[in-house]
Design a protein around this motif. Structure first.
Motif, PDB file in Angstrom:
ATOM      1  N   HIS A  37       0.837  -1.211   0.000  1.00  0.00           N
ATOM      2  CA  HIS A  37       0.000   0.000   0.000  1.00  0.00           C
ATOM      3  C   HIS A  37       0.872   1.261   0.000  1.00  0.00           C
ATOM      4  O   HIS A  37       0.596   2.219  -0.704  1.00  0.00           O
ATOM      5  CB  HIS A  37      -0.880   0.055   1.265  1.00  0.00           C
ATOM      6  N   LEU A  40       2.199   2.452  -3.229  1.00  0.00           N
ATOM      7  CA  LEU A  40       1.180   3.167  -4.023  1.00  0.00           C
ATOM      8  C   LEU A  40       1.067   4.625  -3.554  1.00  0.00           C
ATOM      9  O   LEU A  40       0.967   5.555  -4.361  1.00  0.00           O
ATOM     10  CB  LEU A  40      -0.189   2.491  -3.861  1.00  0.00           C
ATOM     11  N   TYR A  71     -11.721  -9.248   9.015  1.00  0.00           N
ATOM     12  CA  TYR A  71     -10.682  -8.506   8.290  1.00  0.00           C
ATOM     13  C   TYR A  71     -10.002  -7.521   9.255  1.00  0.00           C
ATOM     14  O   TYR A  71     -10.678  -6.800   9.988  1.00  0.00           O
ATOM     15  CB  TYR A  71     -11.291  -7.758   7.099  1.00  0.00           C
ATOM     16  N   PHE A 146      -3.557   1.630  -8.226  1.00  0.00           N
ATOM     17  CA  PHE A 146      -3.967   0.262  -7.891  1.00  0.00           C
ATOM     18  C   PHE A 146      -2.780  -0.673  -8.044  1.00  0.00           C
ATOM     19  O   PHE A 146      -1.963  -0.510  -8.954  1.00  0.00           O
ATOM     20  CB  PHE A 146      -5.106  -0.201  -8.811  1.00  0.00           C
ATOM     21  N   GLY A 147      -2.709  -1.677  -7.176  1.00  0.00           N
ATOM     22  CA  GLY A 147      -1.594  -2.620  -7.224  1.00  0.00           C
ATOM     23  C   GLY A 147      -1.842  -3.725  -8.233  1.00  0.00           C
ATOM     24  O   GLY A 147      -2.953  -4.250  -8.344  1.00  0.00           O
ATOM     25  N   ASP A 150      -3.486  -7.267  -7.439  1.00  0.00           N
ATOM     26  CA  ASP A 150      -4.850  -7.636  -7.810  1.00  0.00           C
ATOM     27  C   ASP A 150      -5.004  -7.361  -9.305  1.00  0.00           C
ATOM     28  O   ASP A 150      -5.630  -6.379  -9.712  1.00  0.00           O
ATOM     29  CB  ASP A 150      -5.850  -6.828  -6.988  1.00  0.00           C
ATOM     30  N   GLN A 153      -8.396  -6.960 -10.872  1.00  0.00           N
ATOM     31  CA  GLN A 153      -9.028  -5.719 -10.402  1.00  0.00           C
ATOM     32  C   GLN A 153      -8.601  -4.527 -11.276  1.00  0.00           C
ATOM     33  O   GLN A 153      -9.423  -3.682 -11.636  1.00  0.00           O
ATOM     34  CB  GLN A 153      -8.635  -5.477  -8.952  1.00  0.00           C
ATOM     35  N   PRO A 174       3.606  -1.914  -9.424  1.00  0.00           N
ATOM     36  CA  PRO A 174       4.145  -3.279  -9.308  1.00  0.00           C
ATOM     37  C   PRO A 174       3.879  -3.941  -7.952  1.00  0.00           C
ATOM     38  O   PRO A 174       3.671  -3.253  -6.941  1.00  0.00           O
ATOM     39  CB  PRO A 174       5.654  -3.089  -9.508  1.00  0.00           C
ATOM     40  N   ILE A 175       3.912  -5.257  -7.975  1.00  0.00           N
ATOM     41  CA  ILE A 175       3.704  -6.040  -6.736  1.00  0.00           C
ATOM     42  C   ILE A 175       4.913  -5.876  -5.816  1.00  0.00           C
ATOM     43  O   ILE A 175       6.053  -6.027  -6.259  1.00  0.00           O
ATOM     44  CB  ILE A 175       3.547  -7.542  -7.067  1.00  0.00           C
ATOM     45  N   LEU A 184       3.191  -9.265  -0.477  1.00  0.00           N
ATOM     46  CA  LEU A 184       2.608  -8.678   0.731  1.00  0.00           C
ATOM     47  C   LEU A 184       1.089  -8.641   0.596  1.00  0.00           C
ATOM     48  O   LEU A 184       0.562  -8.328  -0.465  1.00  0.00           O
ATOM     49  CB  LEU A 184       3.133  -7.261   0.936  1.00  0.00           C
TER      50      LEU A 184
HETATM   51  P1  AMP Z   1      -6.382  -3.879  -0.340  1.00  0.00           P
HETATM   52  O1  AMP Z   1      -6.264  -3.063   0.887  1.00  0.00           O
HETATM   53  O2  AMP Z   1      -5.928  -5.286  -0.206  1.00  0.00           O
HETATM   54  O3  AMP Z   1      -7.742  -3.736  -0.990  1.00  0.00           O
HETATM   55  O4  AMP Z   1      -5.358  -3.237  -1.376  1.00  0.00           O
HETATM   56  C1  AMP Z   1      -5.408  -1.884  -1.705  1.00  0.00           C
HETATM   57  C2  AMP Z   1      -4.523  -1.640  -2.889  1.00  0.00           C
HETATM   58  O5  AMP Z   1      -3.179  -2.004  -2.563  1.00  0.00           O
HETATM   59  C3  AMP Z   1      -4.936  -2.457  -4.110  1.00  0.00           C
HETATM   60  O6  AMP Z   1      -4.804  -1.676  -5.278  1.00  0.00           O
HETATM   61  C4  AMP Z   1      -3.958  -3.591  -4.081  1.00  0.00           C
HETATM   62  O7  AMP Z   1      -3.717  -4.163  -5.350  1.00  0.00           O
HETATM   63  C5  AMP Z   1      -2.718  -2.903  -3.559  1.00  0.00           C
HETATM   64  N1  AMP Z   1      -1.799  -3.896  -2.994  1.00  0.00           N
HETATM   65  C6  AMP Z   1      -2.062  -4.835  -2.062  1.00  0.00           C
HETATM   66  N2  AMP Z   1      -0.988  -5.621  -1.838  1.00  0.00           N
HETATM   67  C7  AMP Z   1      -0.015  -5.163  -2.666  1.00  0.00           C
HETATM   68  C8  AMP Z   1       1.330  -5.561  -2.927  1.00  0.00           C
HETATM   69  N3  AMP Z   1       1.905  -6.584  -2.296  1.00  0.00           N
HETATM   70  N4  AMP Z   1       2.030  -4.852  -3.838  1.00  0.00           N
HETATM   71  C9  AMP Z   1       1.470  -3.812  -4.499  1.00  0.00           C
HETATM   72  N5  AMP Z   1       0.201  -3.393  -4.302  1.00  0.00           N
HETATM   73  C10 AMP Z   1      -0.525  -4.058  -3.405  1.00  0.00           C
END
Ligand code: AMP
Length: 282
Positions: A37, A40, A71, A146-147, A150, A153, A174-175, A184
């Motif tokens: 997060h 981002l 959650y 956005f990551g 997903d 998504q 990127p992841i 993560l």
């Molecule tokens: P979430 O809180 O899981 O809904 O994620 C919020 C945003 O953070 C989404 O756009 C996810 O794709 C992104 N995100 C979650 N994990 C990661 C990661 N390991 N690397 C990059 N982005 C991520």
């Protein structure tokens, strides 16, 4: 006023920032922030003047029996982390603020949500597109982040933005992985030590299949079989899906070409992990 809960209030703040000519970046999250997060948020801060991070565990994207109730929620910790990464404001609405009594409108994309996570989690993306559309209407950002974690998504959100003529840029990021390779995720906290160790099979399989492609493998089915067999060597892993698809439209491909997405979802105990890799075929 770093954390804002009311739609009315955040609109006032954003309008003021926009009157001063500021560019607004939005990072939608469900909270329990980690480095993924934060990457981002940092990117949003690099590219915009004012960054909003939404923290909202969105009930409409969880199916029955999923982890909506459990959650992890830790707003104070999240606010500090968001601030340290460059956020100017955390939007943390209540469920009643987002879905007041009598709420009755949903946004839904078709076809691209029929497979991968869309197939395993019916209704999930309808909840995602609905909440993201609402966030876009509330914040009206210039860019949203956005990551790639997903991956589906990102494709779905881009489709919604295109189809509904939304006037903003979607920036995929990127992841972010742990040093040992595991992606993560807020859900990693559900894993016990054994499951956490077993979870490594996902990134290992993805990296190995990337290597196979780099060494010339172009048969999508062979890659898929390799990953399935590899994951099945891990007794704690229960495969939900493994797919090799076109990264842009998520259609199945047998002969690998263009940009390919290898995506998978696997359960370890009660925890469902997803991971993926995008590979450009030269
Ligand atoms: P979430 O809180 O899981 O809904 O994620 C919020 C945003 O953070 C989404 O756009 C996810 O794709 C992104 N995100 C979650 N994990 C990661 C990661 N390991 N690397 C990059 N982005 C991520």
């Amino acid at each position: 006023m770093f954390v804002v809960e009311a739609v009315k209030k955040i609109r006032e703040v954003i309008e003021k920032e926009k009157r001063e000519g500021k560019k607004i970046g939005l990072v939608p999250t469900m909270g329990y922030l980690h480095e993924g997060h934060l990457s981002l948020i940092r990117k949003a801060k690099e590219e915009n003047d004012f960054v909003v991070v939404s923290v909202f565990v969105n009930p409409t994207q969880f199916g029955e029996g999923e982890d909506y109730e459990s959650y992890p929620r830790e707003l104070e910790r999240d606010s500090k982390l968001a601030k340290s990464a460059g956020a100017d404001l955390v939007f943390h609405p209540s469920v009643a603020e987002m879905y007041p009594k009598g709420y009755n409108t949903y946004v839904e994309t078709y076809k691209i949500t029929d497979k991968l996570c869309g197939a395993s989690r019916p209704g999930h993306f309808r909840g995602v597109t609905t909440v993201v559309c609402k966030l876009f209407n509330i914040v009206v950002p210039h860019r949203a982040y956005f990551g790639q974690k997903d991956a589906q998504q990102v494709v779905v959100i881009k489709q919604m933005v295109r189809d509904l003529n939304m006037d903003l840029e979607i920036i995929p990021c990127p992841i972010v992985r742990e040093e040992d390779g595991i992606a993560l995720s807020s859900r990693n906290t559900y894993l016990n030590d054994e499951e956490r160790k077993a979870g490594l099979i996902l990134s290992k399989s993805l990296f190995k299949s990337k290597e196979m492609i780099e060494n010339g493998e172009r048969d999508g089915l062979k890659i898929k079989d390799f990953i399935i067999n590899n994951i099945q060597t891990e007794p704690l892993a229960k495969i939900d899906y493994v797919e090799v698809v076109d990264a842009e439209n998520l259609q199945d491909i047998e002969k690998l070409q263009g940009e390919v997405l290898i995506a998978l979802a696997v359960k370890f105990g009660n925890t469902r992990l997803i991971d993926n890799m995008r590979i450009k075929i030269s």
